[in-house]
Design a protein around this motif. Structure first.
Motif, PDB file in Angstrom:
ATOM      1  N   LEU A   6     104.237  75.210  84.460  1.00  0.00           N
ATOM      2  CA  LEU A   6     105.148  75.449  85.423  1.00  0.00           C
ATOM      3  C   LEU A   6     104.820  74.778  86.791  1.00  0.00           C
ATOM      4  CD1 LEU A   6     107.600  77.441  85.776  1.00  0.00           C
ATOM      5  CD2 LEU A   6     105.944  79.052  86.626  1.00  0.00           C
ATOM      6  N   GLY A   7     103.494  74.861  87.043  1.00  0.00           N
ATOM      7  CA  GLY A   7     103.033  74.083  88.059  1.00  0.00           C
ATOM      8  C   GLY A   7     103.452  72.411  87.851  1.00  0.00           C
ATOM      9  N   LEU A   8     103.237  71.966  86.971  1.00  0.00           N
ATOM     10  CA  LEU A   8     103.590  70.639  86.568  1.00  0.00           C
ATOM     11  C   LEU A   8     105.186  70.359  86.896  1.00  0.00           C
ATOM     12  CD1 LEU A   8     102.288  67.932  86.017  1.00  0.00           C
ATOM     13  CD2 LEU A   8     102.910  68.214  83.528  1.00  0.00           C
ATOM     14  N   TYR A   9     105.944  71.225  86.254  1.00  0.00           N
ATOM     15  CA  TYR A   9     107.293  70.990  86.560  1.00  0.00           C
ATOM     16  C   TYR A   9     107.518  71.178  88.130  1.00  0.00           C
ATOM     17  CZ  TYR A   9     109.182  71.461  81.926  1.00  0.00           C
ATOM     18  OH  TYR A   9     109.348  71.048  80.661  1.00  0.00           O
ATOM     19  N   MET A  10     106.986  72.022  89.064  1.00  0.00           N
ATOM     20  CA  MET A  10     107.186  71.853  90.273  1.00  0.00           C
ATOM     21  C   MET A  10     106.957  70.774  91.133  1.00  0.00           C
ATOM     22  SD  MET A  10     105.679  76.012  91.101  1.00  0.00           S
ATOM     23  CE  MET A  10     105.797  75.868  93.050  1.00  0.00           C
ATOM     24  N   CYS A  11     105.651  70.281  90.454  1.00  0.00           N
ATOM     25  CA  CYS A  11     105.142  69.055  91.035  1.00  0.00           C
ATOM     26  C   CYS A  11     106.450  67.992  90.636  1.00  0.00           C
ATOM     27  CB  CYS A  11     103.897  68.404  90.384  1.00  0.00           C
ATOM     28  SG  CYS A  11     102.481  69.479  90.874  1.00  0.00           S
ATOM     29  N   LEU A  12     106.801  67.899  89.572  1.00  0.00           N
ATOM     30  CA  LEU A  12     107.895  66.896  89.209  1.00  0.00           C
ATOM     31  C   LEU A  12     109.104  67.155  90.125  1.00  0.00           C
ATOM     32  CD1 LEU A  12     107.382  66.770  85.086  1.00  0.00           C
ATOM     33  CD2 LEU A  12     107.082  64.810  86.836  1.00  0.00           C
ATOM     34  N   PHE A  13     109.577  68.424  90.328  1.00  0.00           N
ATOM     35  CA  PHE A  13     110.768  68.588  91.107  1.00  0.00           C
ATOM     36  C   PHE A  13     110.601  68.017  92.273  1.00  0.00           C
ATOM     37  CE2 PHE A  13     113.716  71.031  93.679  1.00  0.00           C
ATOM     38  CZ  PHE A  13     114.783  70.915  92.904  1.00  0.00           C
ATOM     39  N   ALA A 302     100.064  67.857  94.996  1.00  0.00           N
ATOM     40  CA  ALA A 302     100.534  67.581  93.413  1.00  0.00           C
ATOM     41  C   ALA A 302     100.216  66.603  92.619  1.00  0.00           C
ATOM     42  CB  ALA A 302     102.242  67.156  93.901  1.00  0.00           C
ATOM     43  N   GLY A 303      99.848  65.533  93.240  1.00  0.00           N
ATOM     44  CA  GLY A 303      99.012  64.072  92.592  1.00  0.00           C
ATOM     45  C   GLY A 303      97.909  64.761  92.007  1.00  0.00           C
ATOM     46  N   THR A 304      96.871  65.483  92.745  1.00  0.00           N
ATOM     47  CA  THR A 304      95.652  65.831  92.494  1.00  0.00           C
ATOM     48  C   THR A 304      96.074  67.043  91.173  1.00  0.00           C
ATOM     49  OG1 THR A 304      94.905  65.651  94.631  1.00  0.00           O
ATOM     50  CG2 THR A 304      93.499  67.001  93.260  1.00  0.00           C
ATOM     51  N   TYR A 305      96.868  67.666  91.448  1.00  0.00           N
ATOM     52  CA  TYR A 305      97.265  68.935  90.188  1.00  0.00           C
ATOM     53  C   TYR A 305      97.541  68.162  89.009  1.00  0.00           C
ATOM     54  CZ  TYR A 305      99.309  72.599  87.730  1.00  0.00           C
ATOM     55  OH  TYR A 305      99.680  73.720  86.812  1.00  0.00           O
ATOM     56  N   THR A 306      98.466  67.339  89.032  1.00  0.00           N
ATOM     57  CA  THR A 306      98.904  66.568  87.866  1.00  0.00           C
ATOM     58  C   THR A 306      97.923  65.876  87.120  1.00  0.00           C
ATOM     59  OG1 THR A 306     101.024  66.401  88.985  1.00  0.00           O
ATOM     60  CG2 THR A 306     100.851  64.927  86.864  1.00  0.00           C
ATOM     61  N   ALA A 307      96.962  65.138  87.939  1.00  0.00           N
ATOM     62  CA  ALA A 307      95.938  64.460  87.448  1.00  0.00           C
ATOM     63  C   ALA A 307      95.040  65.373  86.771  1.00  0.00           C
ATOM     64  CB  ALA A 307      95.169  63.838  88.480  1.00  0.00           C
ATOM     65  N   LEU A 308      94.606  66.519  87.264  1.00  0.00           N
ATOM     66  CA  LEU A 308      93.823  67.518  86.669  1.00  0.00           C
ATOM     67  C   LEU A 308      94.511  68.132  85.570  1.00  0.00           C
ATOM     68  CD1 LEU A 308      92.225  69.407  89.908  1.00  0.00           C
ATOM     69  CD2 LEU A 308      90.905  67.953  88.281  1.00  0.00           C
ATOM     70  N   TYR A 309      95.622  68.248  85.498  1.00  0.00           N
ATOM     71  CA  TYR A 309      96.338  68.887  84.318  1.00  0.00           C
ATOM     72  C   TYR A 309      96.295  68.020  83.138  1.00  0.00           C
ATOM     73  CZ  TYR A 309     100.219  71.119  81.967  1.00  0.00           C
ATOM     74  OH  TYR A 309     101.016  71.739  80.751  1.00  0.00           O
ATOM     75  N   ASP A 348     110.961  67.759  74.668  1.00  0.00           N
ATOM     76  CA  ASP A 348     111.036  68.883  75.522  1.00  0.00           C
ATOM     77  C   ASP A 348     111.687  68.292  77.142  1.00  0.00           C
ATOM     78  OD1 ASP A 348     108.926  68.210  76.822  1.00  0.00           O
ATOM     79  OD2 ASP A 348     107.664  69.529  76.157  1.00  0.00           O
ATOM     80  N   MET A 349     111.860  69.303  77.811  1.00  0.00           N
ATOM     81  CA  MET A 349     112.625  69.074  79.060  1.00  0.00           C
ATOM     82  C   MET A 349     111.623  68.072  79.760  1.00  0.00           C
ATOM     83  SD  MET A 349     113.682  71.929  81.480  1.00  0.00           S
ATOM     84  CE  MET A 349     114.091  71.717  83.097  1.00  0.00           C
ATOM     85  N   MET A 350     110.338  68.349  79.738  1.00  0.00           N
ATOM     86  CA  MET A 350     109.496  67.636  80.687  1.00  0.00           C
ATOM     87  C   MET A 350     109.479  66.177  80.419  1.00  0.00           C
ATOM     88  SD  MET A 350     106.012  68.346  82.155  1.00  0.00           S
ATOM     89  CE  MET A 350     105.661  69.882  81.449  1.00  0.00           C
ATOM     90  N   LEU A 351     109.614  65.648  79.045  1.00  0.00           N
ATOM     91  CA  LEU A 351     109.716  64.135  78.668  1.00  0.00           C
ATOM     92  C   LEU A 351     110.895  63.563  79.547  1.00  0.00           C
ATOM     93  CD1 LEU A 351     108.938  62.094  76.406  1.00  0.00           C
ATOM     94  CD2 LEU A 351     111.306  62.821  75.454  1.00  0.00           C
ATOM     95  N   PHE A 352     112.025  64.325  79.380  1.00  0.00           N
ATOM     96  CA  PHE A 352     113.318  63.696  80.330  1.00  0.00           C
ATOM     97  C   PHE A 352     113.147  63.690  81.796  1.00  0.00           C
ATOM     98  CE2 PHE A 352     114.835  65.675  76.494  1.00  0.00           C
ATOM     99  CZ  PHE A 352     115.440  64.394  75.744  1.00  0.00           C
ATOM    100  N   ILE A 353     112.326  64.631  82.461  1.00  0.00           N
ATOM    101  CA  ILE A 353     112.135  64.522  83.641  1.00  0.00           C
ATOM    102  C   ILE A 353     111.317  63.463  83.978  1.00  0.00           C
ATOM    103  CG2 ILE A 353     111.532  66.092  85.528  1.00  0.00           C
ATOM    104  CD1 ILE A 353     112.555  68.328  84.003  1.00  0.00           C
TER     105      ILE A 353
END
Lengths: 412, 225
Positions: A6-13, A302-309, A348-353
């Motif tokens: 969910l956090g990753l989707y927020m970062c992508l948004f 967001a970059g830090t979060y995405t990297a950690l994720y 899944d949705m994440m791939l397209f985004i």
């Protein structure tokens, strides 16, 4: 859906929103083409070249300034040696000796880049004051193009050029060349929004009255070029991008030096953002306060979060594969060819985004290269997409750690 | 004007997200439809075989042993169901229904295979009834599944019937009772041919020791790295 995704989707948004916003800005105000017209008036210009241990590149930098297409009697070059321990001083003195009417050489004890710049401002006389890092080289018409931009609106108080990487050779330099090209697009779009957030060392130009109005450069956590942009915005002074004024800069060619540079930039941003927190979400500062500052800070986290994720999932995957292989005793084998069927591909949705974000990134880079009138080779794109995602998290995490511990980074 | 731009960017971003959600949903729906078609095909094949069996009273055993009935189709179906379960979640009503139908097909295939093996003495199938749970109460089930998948790929003649122990299906519950699979002894559990249940994770070597008959089966050309 787990909370991490969910956090990753927020970062992508957030990332997507920002890219879409900038592309709308591009459609609204596409950059104009370079015109052959000359400036109506040639103001006197002083270019400051602060240097610290720059014996390898200083001569090339000064030569590029001497080659500028600008009336010689209107151009002053001020080389300021900030206590170098190599041959920088000798090179600077030699040039001042050979071109006494054009070049002024100043020497001082080491005190940091901002002190060198302030000394240069004090000893220079141009109506316009420019800076050029001693590892960068201006195009012959860079100054004329910048002056033309100053002429276009008397409210313009500072100008940033288009900055490109000088002859990238290694994979790391190529990665940065794409990153800088991406930055060219960003800078122009920030200009459209009247929200340029940094006046970088390579060939940023200021009207002298800027310093009279808001004071000289400050230490600013070793990010004086960022802080002065923040300060100008806080005083309502206009900064624009001269997208036809080109400057070329050398970039770090080792991972260690690159990380050091980026940690300095990132920590400088975090600390200056804290110092100017009153500008965040403050409509008085326009898009700079409402969009750029909040997005830059959010982008950092967001970059830090995405990297950690991503790192967590990658490590989990690798560790689970290793333990599974050990536990099951299954020898390494090729996957079942049936797995190549579309049915088994993750859709899944994440791939397209992520694909949309990547496509918009490529579009932005291409637009940046069109502004810079350059073409990036395929191998530069390969280097960028192969390396950036792994290297950027290193400086993001390190600078966050440094900022938390209130540790200063060196400017060289 | 500026506010409109902020709003427009938001609308476009939201539209991109909605489109991505729609496309992903459509592809999942296509997967479900794909599984349904495959199940129908398997169902028809089983019915056809049963009818053939009833019509003839006995079978051409030679033909049967050369053609190990439906294992390939069922395996493919199992893989597809596993993907659908991953994408949509194991509590998705559609997935649960498909799993139930798949389990029924497996049971029918299992019964038919036993019947054929009794009549055709030359047909000596090796099969495993495998019981797992993916409700989070069986940490070793994934690894056990990997071992069985590998065995199935290596020995195409091996028939693996996998059942979700927690699936609420009366026919499956009857099979569990008949084969005396005791949940209290822990999952994963499996039974080889008519043998007694075996509990807990077993690695590849242990499985090959437990099923020495595997050596009699032809191996596939699965490439090892």
């Amino acid at each position: 859906m787990d909370i991490g995704a969910l956090g990753l989707y927020m970062c992508l948004f957030i990332a997507l929103y920002f890219e879409v916003f900038l592309l709308i800005s591009f459609i609204e105000h596409a950059p104009s083409k370079k015109e052959d017209a000359l400036p109506r008036h040639y103001p006197s210009v002083s270019i400051l070249v602060p240097c610290f241990n720059e014996e390898k590149t200083l001569a090339h930098t000064v030569e590029s300034l001497l080659a500028l297409q600008y009336p010689q009697d209107k151009l002053q070059i001020v080389v300021i040696d900030d206590g170098s321990r190599d041959a920088t001083q000798a090179i600077g003195r030699d040039y001042a000796h050979r071109y006494p009417e054009s070049i002024l050489f100043l020497q001082k004890k080491n005190g940091g880049k901002y002190t060198a710049l302030n000394l240069g401002i004090e000893h220079s006389h141009g109506e316009i004051v420019g800076c050029l890092d001693a590892d960068s080289f201006a195009a012959k018409d860079a100054l004329i193009e910048a002056v033309k931009r100053f002429e276009s609106d008397e409210n313009i108080m500072a100008i940033t050029p288009v900055m490109q990487v000088y002859k990238p050779r290694t994979a790391l330099e190529r990665m940065q060349s794409v990153e800088y090209t991406f930055g060219i697009f960003y800078k122009k779009m920030f200009d459209n929004l009247s929200a340029i957030n940094v006046l970088p060392g390579p060939f940023s130009l200021y009207k002298r009255e800027v310093f009279k109005q808001i004071g000289p450069f400050r230490h600013a956590h070793n990010a004086e070029d960022m802080e002065i942009a923040f300060r100008m915005h806080s005083h309502g002074l206009r900064i624009v991008n001269a997208h036809t004024s080109f400057v070329y800069t050398t970039v770090p060619n080792t991972l260690r030096t690159l990380l050091r540079q980026r940690i300095r930039w990132s920590q400088g941003f975090l600390r200056n953002a804290r110092d100017y927190k009153h500008m965040f979400f403050n409509p008085r500062f326009g898009n700079f306060g409402m969009l750029i500052l909040p997005f830059a800070l959010t982008g950092f986290f967001a970059g830090t979060y995405t990297a950690l994720y991503a790192a967590y999932h990658l490590l989990s995957l690798v560790s689970s594969r290793v333990t599974d292989t050990t536990a099951t005793g299954i020898p390494p084998h090729l996957p079942d060819p049936a797995a190549l069927n579309w049915f088994y591909i993750n859709t899944d949705m994440m791939l397209f985004i992520v694909l949309v974000v990547l496509c918009l990134t490529v579009v932005s880079i291409i637009l940046g290269s069109r502004i810079a009138q350059t073409r990036l080779p395929l191998k530069s794109f390969v280097a960028y997409f192969a390396l950036f995602g792994f290297i950027a998290p290193l400086w993001l995490l390190r600078s966050l750690w440094g900022a938390l511990l209130a540790r200063e980074s060196a400017w060289r | 004007m500026q506010g409109q731009k902020y709003l427009l960017a938001f609308v476009i971003t939201a539209a991109i997200f909605a489109t991505a959600f729609y496309i992903a949903g459509r592809l999942d729906a296509r997967r479900i439809a794909d599984i349904r078609v495959a199940q129908e095909q398997v169902s028809v094949d089983i019915l056809s075989l049963e009818t053939q069996f009833d019509l003839l009273g006995s079978l051409d055993c030679l033909t049967l042993s050369d053609n190990p009935v439906l294992s390939e189709e069922l395996n493919s179906l199992a893989n597809r169901l596993s993907i659908a379960e991953q994408n949509l979640g194991n509590d998705n009503a559609e997935v649960v229904l498909l799993k139930k139908k798949y389990s029924l097909l497996e049971i029918k295939d299992y019964l038919l295979m036993r019947e054929i093996s009794q009549k055709c003495t030359k047909f000596k199938p090796i099969y495993i009834l495998y019981f797992y749970s993916n409700n989070g109460d069986c940490p070793d089930c994934r690894r056990m599944g990997d071992v069985l998948t590998y065995l199935r790929q290596t020995y195409p003649g091996l028939r693996v019937y996998s059942f979700d122990y927690r699936l609420d299906l009366s026919a499956l519950n009857t099979l569990i009772t008949l084969r005396k699979i005791d949940n209290e002894k822990g999952l994963p559990a499996f039974a080889v041919n008519n043998g007694r249940p075996i509990y807990g994770f077993k690695n590849l070597q242990e499985m090959e020791t437990l099923i020495p008959e595997l050596k009699t089966l032809a191996t596939s050309t699965t490439e090892t790295l």
